[in-house]
Scaffold this active site. Structure first.
Site: not given
Ligand code: ACO
Length: 331
Positions: A116, A258, A288
């Site tokens: 990204c 980003h 994203n």
């Molecule tokens: N719908 C419903 N539930 C979900 C979903 C979904 N789409 N996705 C995950 N969950 C669940 C998980 O299974 C988990 O359940 P559990 O507690 O029963 O195990 C729960 O939600 C919490 O999961 P987390 O991964 O801890 O959720 P979080 O609040 O961290 O949000 C997210 C996840 C949105 C991915 C966040 O961590 C994030 O945005 N991280 C940064 C991502 C990023 O910016 N990446 C780099 C850029 S991308 C690139 O370079 C290509």
């Protein structure tokens, strides 16, 4: 020693595919909900490329608009840099394919793989070539079609990404020009390279029936581990350029980060003490789009008059690698 020339953004353009996938559509594909996606990410809809659209198609459409906006012709371009991790092919570069689409040649054209942060990396490289006088107009693009390397059964990732392209023309500025690049910072921490990865398809794990069966050609991401690193690395990149230029966050007119997660964007704004009204957000419309998020947001904000000529704009990104970077400009 001061650089002989200044660089500036002389034109911008963006393009997203027609097809829109919203959170309710995603509810029918994986076990998720509009409520979860909105509250955890700030996203509502994203654009998805058609079967016959590739990265260079999106990039070309955005580039045509950027050239028009800069009042330039394709023949005025003397370098093309594309930030992308989902180019048309593993090789040749999407930048070379773009050259061919424009019917121009005999100058450098290459891609940057920085996830990204791809556009910020590419813009920083362009800045060097403009400032040292080696180039006058560089086409710098962030483009991504992550929908084609997404595992549509993995709710952890498939709700996050959208397709799109943002194009910028980075040109030599006149000495009297108020618009110019002020500073940039790029970095990487390779120790966490495996938190965000497309495992198969390279020399470590060439494509095989098994790799396809195991979905190893799609994006794997440990999102919650990246979350904190994202805020920390973007803060550090912004803090470095602000301190180096004796500026405090109050002097910033606009922050464009980003667009990976609204909570990350808001955390960074707060940590930098930048008023939330000065933080540009369009994540609800596009999701994203990886390397394309910043040039798309920049193009929209310039065209709708939010960002005006002379405004101080701070941009920051992070992504696969893990890479990070910032860019400070006068629009
Ligand atoms: N719908 C419903 N539930 C979900 C979903 C979904 N789409 N996705 C995950 N969950 C669940 C998980 O299974 C988990 O359940 P559990 O507690 O029963 O195990 C729960 O939600 C919490 O999961 P987390 O991964 O801890 O959720 P979080 O609040 O961290 O949000 C997210 C996840 C949105 C991915 C966040 O961590 C994030 O945005 N991280 C940064 C991502 C990023 O910016 N990446 C780099 C850029 S991308 C690139 O370079 C290509």
């Amino acid at each position: 020693m001061a650089a002989p020339y200044n660089a500036k953004i002389s034109g911008t353009g963006m393009y997203v595919p027609d097809k829109i996938l919203n959170n309710f559509d995603l509810e029918k594909i994986v076990d998720t909900s509009d409520e979860w996606i909105r509250t955890r990410t700030g996203m509502f809809e994203r654009h998805i490329a058609s079967e016959n659209e590739a990265a260079s198609d999106l990039a070309y459409n955005a580039a045509v608009l950027a050239l028009e906006n800069a009042n330039l012709k394709a023949k005025n371009i003397d370098m093309i840099i594309v930030g992308s991790i989902s180019g048309d092919h593993p090789f040749p570069s999407t930048a070379c394919i773009l050259q061919s689409k424009f019917g121009i040649k005999n100058f450098p054209a290459f891609d940057i793989s920085a996830g990204c942060t791809g556009w910020i990396y590419a813009a920083n490289i362009a800045k060097q070539y403009i400032e040292n006088g080696a180039a006058e107009n560089i086409l710098v693009i962030g483009v991504e079609i992550l929908s084609k390397i997404t595992n549509w059964k993995d709710r952890n990732t498939c709700v996050l990404f959208g397709d799109g392209a943002g194009a910028t023309i980075i040109s030599r500025a006149d000495y009297s020009d108020i618009s110019r690049f002020i500073d940039a910072e790029i970095s990487a921490d390779g120790s966490s390279y495996d938190l965000l990865i497309q495992e198969a398809g390279g020399s470590r794990m060439p494509a095989s029936r098994q790799s396809v069966k195991d979905n190893l050609h799609t994006v794997y991401m440990e999102g919650n581990k990246i979350f904190k690193l994202a805020v920390r690395s973007m803060y550090s990149a912004c803090d470095t350029v602000l301190k180096r230029n004796h500026l405090d966050a109050k002097s910033i007119d606009w922050l464009i980060t980003h667009q990976a997660n609204l909570r990350i964007i808001e955390s960074l704004g707060k940590k930098l003490h930048i008023d939330e009204n000065k933080v540009i957000v369009n994540i609800e419309k596009y999701g994203n789009t990886s390397a394309a998020t910043i040039p798309i947001a920049l193009d929209e904000a310039l065209r709708n008059g939010k960002i005006r000529r002379g405004d101080l704009v701070l941009m920051a990104s992070f992504g696969a690698g893990l890479t990070s970077g910032s860019l400070l400009i006068r629009a």
